[in-house]
Motif scaffolding. Structure first.
Motif, short mmCIF file in Angstrom:
data_model
loop_
_atom_site.label_atom_id
_atom_site.label_comp_id
_atom_site.label_asym_id
_atom_site.label_seq_id
_atom_site.Cartn_x
_atom_site.Cartn_y
_atom_site.Cartn_z
N TYR A 1 6.63 11.48 2.71
CA TYR A 1 6.55 10.35 3.60
C TYR A 1 5.93 9.43 2.09
CZ TYR A 1 1.30 11.39 3.02
OH TYR A 1 -0.35 11.32 2.01
N LYS A 2 5.25 10.20 1.21
CA LYS A 2 5.86 8.78 0.05
C LYS A 2 6.85 8.24 -1.24
CE LYS A 2 0.94 10.02 -0.73
NZ LYS A 2 -0.02 8.85 -0.07
N VAL A 3 7.83 8.67 -0.27
CA VAL A 3 9.23 8.95 -0.67
C VAL A 3 9.96 8.28 0.09
CG1 VAL A 3 10.93 9.23 -2.69
CG2 VAL A 3 8.62 10.64 -2.86
N PHE A 4 10.33 7.18 0.67
CA PHE A 4 10.70 6.95 2.22
C PHE A 4 11.40 8.34 3.24
CE2 PHE A 4 11.96 5.98 -2.36
CZ PHE A 4 11.47 4.98 -2.85
N GLY A 5 10.66 9.28 2.91
CA GLY A 5 10.96 10.01 4.02
C GLY A 5 10.04 10.33 4.98
N PRO A 6 10.15 11.07 6.21
CA PRO A 6 9.17 11.72 6.91
C PRO A 6 7.61 12.28 6.73
CG PRO A 6 11.08 12.88 7.28
CD PRO A 6 11.46 11.79 6.08
N HIS A 7 6.87 12.60 7.50
CA HIS A 7 5.58 12.61 6.55
C HIS A 7 6.02 13.97 6.85
CE1 HIS A 7 1.11 11.45 6.87
NE2 HIS A 7 1.33 12.56 6.58
N MET A 8 6.24 14.78 5.24
CA MET A 8 6.21 16.21 5.32
C MET A 8 5.46 16.15 3.33
SD MET A 8 9.34 17.23 6.92
CE MET A 8 9.53 19.13 6.49
N GLU B 1 0.92 -1.39 -0.18
CA GLU B 1 -0.28 -0.25 -0.22
C GLU B 1 1.00 0.94 0.40
OE1 GLU B 1 -2.61 2.77 0.48
OE2 GLU B 1 -2.99 2.39 2.24
N ASN B 2 2.02 1.34 -0.40
CA ASN B 2 3.05 1.90 -1.03
C ASN B 2 2.42 3.24 -1.60
OD1 ASN B 2 5.73 0.20 -0.14
ND2 ASN B 2 4.85 -1.01 -1.06
N ALA B 3 1.42 3.19 -1.91
CA ALA B 3 0.72 4.68 -3.19
C ALA B 3 0.30 5.60 -1.69
CB ALA B 3 -0.10 4.59 -4.27
N GLY B 4 -0.29 4.83 -0.23
CA GLY B 4 -0.25 5.62 0.36
C GLY B 4 0.75 5.91 1.03
N GLY B 5 1.08 5.16 1.75
CA GLY B 5 2.98 5.79 2.21
C GLY B 5 3.78 4.66 1.85
N SER B 6 5.35 4.63 2.40
CA SER B 6 5.75 4.26 2.02
C SER B 6 6.96 4.20 3.67
CB SER B 6 7.43 4.51 0.85
OG SER B 6 7.66 5.87 1.49
N GLN B 7 8.21 3.08 3.50
CA GLN B 7 7.90 2.44 4.15
C GLN B 7 9.51 3.91 4.59
OE1 GLN B 7 6.70 0.60 6.80
NE2 GLN B 7 5.19 1.70 5.51
N VAL B 8 10.24 3.93 5.83
CA VAL B 8 11.85 4.33 6.06
C VAL B 8 12.94 3.49 5.83
CG1 VAL B 8 10.48 6.53 6.52
CG2 VAL B 8 11.12 5.28 8.21
N PRO B 9 14.19 3.52 5.80
CA PRO B 9 15.29 3.27 5.60
C PRO B 9 15.76 3.88 7.28
CG PRO B 9 15.45 4.65 3.86
CD PRO B 9 14.45 4.78 4.07
N ARG B 10 17.08 3.04 8.07
CA ARG B 10 16.32 2.90 8.62
C ARG B 10 17.87 4.48 9.10
NH1 ARG B 10 17.94 -0.28 13.32
NH2 ARG B 10 17.44 -2.11 11.71
#
Ligand SMILES: Cc1ncc(COP(=O)(O)O)c(C=O)c1O
Length: 409
Positions: free
Chosen positions: A224-231, A30-39
Motif C-alpha cells: 500500500y506504500k507502492v501504489f497498491g492495495p493494503h497488503m 505523507e507518502n511514507a505513511g501510504g501512497s495513492q493508487v492509480p485508477r
C-alpha cells in the motif's frame, strides 16, 4: 545522458492524471505513511469483487480464474523484487509478516542463539525479534551512532559471532531516509553464517528492489506504500523459505507460500496488485509489461521524478538555521524523499497542526522508529515533522508547502 527509458517517460501531468485522488487539489506529502493508487488498481479490485468473487480452488470456471489471479499476483510481486532464487508470501501487512517470521524462527533456533536488531529500524522489524529475548535468545542491538545517525559496519562486525543467526535491519529508515548498502551488510552477515531480514518498506516506493543481486534471505515491503492495495509482501530465498515450518496447516507442502499465510492473501488485493503491471508499463512509455525490465525502467523514471522534488525540499530546509534535518542533509540519490526535521522554537505538533488546516498532508511523531528517536534524544511524544514525497509530487507542491512553513515558522 538521458537513458532510453527516461526519454520515453510520460510527463508529470500524464502521471498525475492516472491518480484520481490527486485531482482534488489536496497535497499528499505523507507518502511514507501510504501512497495513492492509480485508477487501474482501484478498477481491477472493483471488477474482481463484482465479477469474480468466489473461493479459490474449485473446478468451475470463475473459481479457476480466482485461483489464477491469486497465483499470478504472488509471481508478479516475486518478479517485482527480482526474486529469482526464492518466492514471495503475501499477507495483511509487513508488521504481521515480520511477527510471523520471528515466530517461525523462534521454533527453528535454539535458546542462546544470537539475534541482532538495528536501532534505526521501524518497530515492525525490531519488536518481534526483541521479544524473543523472553524465550532465551540473545538479542543484541546494533546501535546507531548519534553523530552520523547510522548503524556502522564496524558496529555490526563487533557484534557478529558464531552464534549469530539473524541480522534484522532496514534498507531505509522511515525517519532518516538514507539508503543502506544492503548488499554489503548481507555479505558480512552471511560470512558469519547469519540470515538477514530486511525491512524494505521505506525503500520500495522509490527504487527497484533486486533481492537476487543483494542475495538477501528475507525482504519485506508494504504494497500500500507502492501504489497498491493494503497488503504486505515478504520474499524468502528458497533455502531460508524451506528450512522453516509455517504456522498454517500441517499438510501444506514445505515449498508452498501458503504455509506462511493463515487464511490466505486478500483476493481482491491480488487483483489490484496485478494491475500495477499496466501502470509500470505506462511509466516506461510502453504498452506492454515485460517482466523485471519494466519494473527497473519504471523505477528509473520514478527516481528521475523524485530527485528535483527532494532537492527543492532539502534546499529550503537547509536555508533555515532554526531547522535541523534528522538524516542526510543532501538531496542526492543516496537518500529517498522521506525527510524529517525539528525546529528550535516550534514543536512538531504545533507545526503540523497549522499545516493540517491548509489541505496539505504531512505528519509528526516518532514514526514507530521509537528506539531511534530515544537514542537521538528526540522527544518521542512530539517526534519529528516528516514530509515524504512520491514520484507524483511536484516541485510546485513543495513550494506551496515551503511558503506555508515560512509563515508558520
Ligand atoms: C519502514 C517501515 N517498516 C514497516 C512498516 C510497517 O508496515 P505495515 O503497515 O505494512 O505493517 C512501516 C509502516 O509505516 C514502515 O514505514
Amino acid at each position: 545522458v538521458v537513458s532510453p527509458v527516461a526519454s520515453k517517460a510520460p510527463s508529470i501531468e500524464a502521471i498525475r492524471a492516472r491518480f484520481p485522488s490527486l485531482q482534488s487539489g489536496f497535497i499528499y506529502l505523507e507518502n511514507a505513511g501510504g501512497s495513492q493508487v492509480p485508477r487501474e488498481v482501484a478498477d481491477a479490485m472493483r471488477e474482481y469483487m463484482l465479477n469474480n468473487y468466489v473461493q479459490l480452488g474449485a473446478g468451475y470456471e470463475i473459481s479457476q480464474r480466482s485461483t489464477a489471479v491469486v497465483a499470478e499476483a504472488h509471481l508478479f510481486i516475486n518478479e517485482l523484487m527480482n526474486g529469482k532464487q526464492g518466492q514471495t508470501i503475501l499477507g495483511p501487512s509487513s508488521t504481521q509478516l515480520f511477527y510471523m517470521l520471528a515466530e517461525c524462527y523462534s521454533r527453528a533456533l535454539h535458546p542462546g542463539d544470537q539475534i541482532i536488531i538495528a536501532e534505526t529500524g521501524h518497530e515492525a522489524n525490531v519488536g518481534p525479534w526483541a521479544k524473543l529475548s523472553d524465550r532465551g535468545f540473545d538479542v543484541r542491538v546494533w546501535r546507531v551512532d548519534p553523530q552520523t545517525r547510522q548503524c556502522s559496519i564496524q558496529g555490526l562486525q563487533g557484534l557478529l559471532c558464531e552464534r549469530t543467526k539473524i541480522v534484522a535491519f532496514p534498507h531505509v529508515s522511515n525517519l532518516l531516509g538514507e539508503i543502506v548498502d544492503v548488499k554489503q551488510v548481507t555479505e558480512i552477515a552471511h560470512r558469519a553464517g547469519a540470515r538477514v531480514v530486511v525491512d524494505g518498506v521505506a525503500y520500495a516506493p522509490h527504487r527497484a528492489i533486486d533481492v537476487d543481486d543483494w542475495d538477501v534471505d528475507w525482504y519485506a515491503y508494504s504494497t500500500y506504500k507502492v501504489f497498491g492495495p493494503h497488503m504486505g509482501a515478504l520474499y524468502g530465498k528458497q533455502e531460508a523459505f524451506e528450512e522453516l515450518t509455517g504456522p498454517n496447516h500441517f499438510f501444506i507442502p514445505k515449498d508452498n507460500p501458503y504455509k506462511f499465510q493463515l487464511g490466505g492473501a486478500s483476493h481482491e488485493g491480488c487483483a489490484g496488485l496485478l494491475a500495477l503491471k499496466e501502470y509500470f508499463a505506462f511509466l516506461t512509455g510502453s504498452e506492454a509489461y515485460e517482466g523485471y525490465n519494466t519494473v527497473k525502467g519504471a523505477f528509473e523514471v520514478i527516481e528521475l521524478c523524485e530527485l528535483p522534488v527532494q532537492k527543492a525540499l532539502i534546499d529550503y530546509l537547509r536555508s533555515k538555521p532554526e531547522i535541523t534535518i534528522i538524516g542526510p542533509e543532501h538531496g542526492d540519490s543516496s537518500r529517498v524523499c522521506t525527510v524529517s526535521f525539528t525546529h528550535s522554537k516550534k514543536t512538531p505538533i504545533e507545526i503540523v497542526a497549522e499545516v493540517d488546516r491548509l489541505k496539505i498532508g504531512i505528519r509528526y511523531g516518532h514514526m514507530y522508529a521509537y528506539r531511534l528517536c530515544r537514542t537521538l534524544g528526540i522527544d518521542t511524544q512530539h517526534g519529528v515533522v516528516r514530509v515524504s514525497a512520491a514520484h507524483y509530487n511536484t516541485v510546485e507542491e513543495i513550494k506551496i508547502l515551503c511558503d506555508v512553513l515560512e509563515s508558520v515558522l
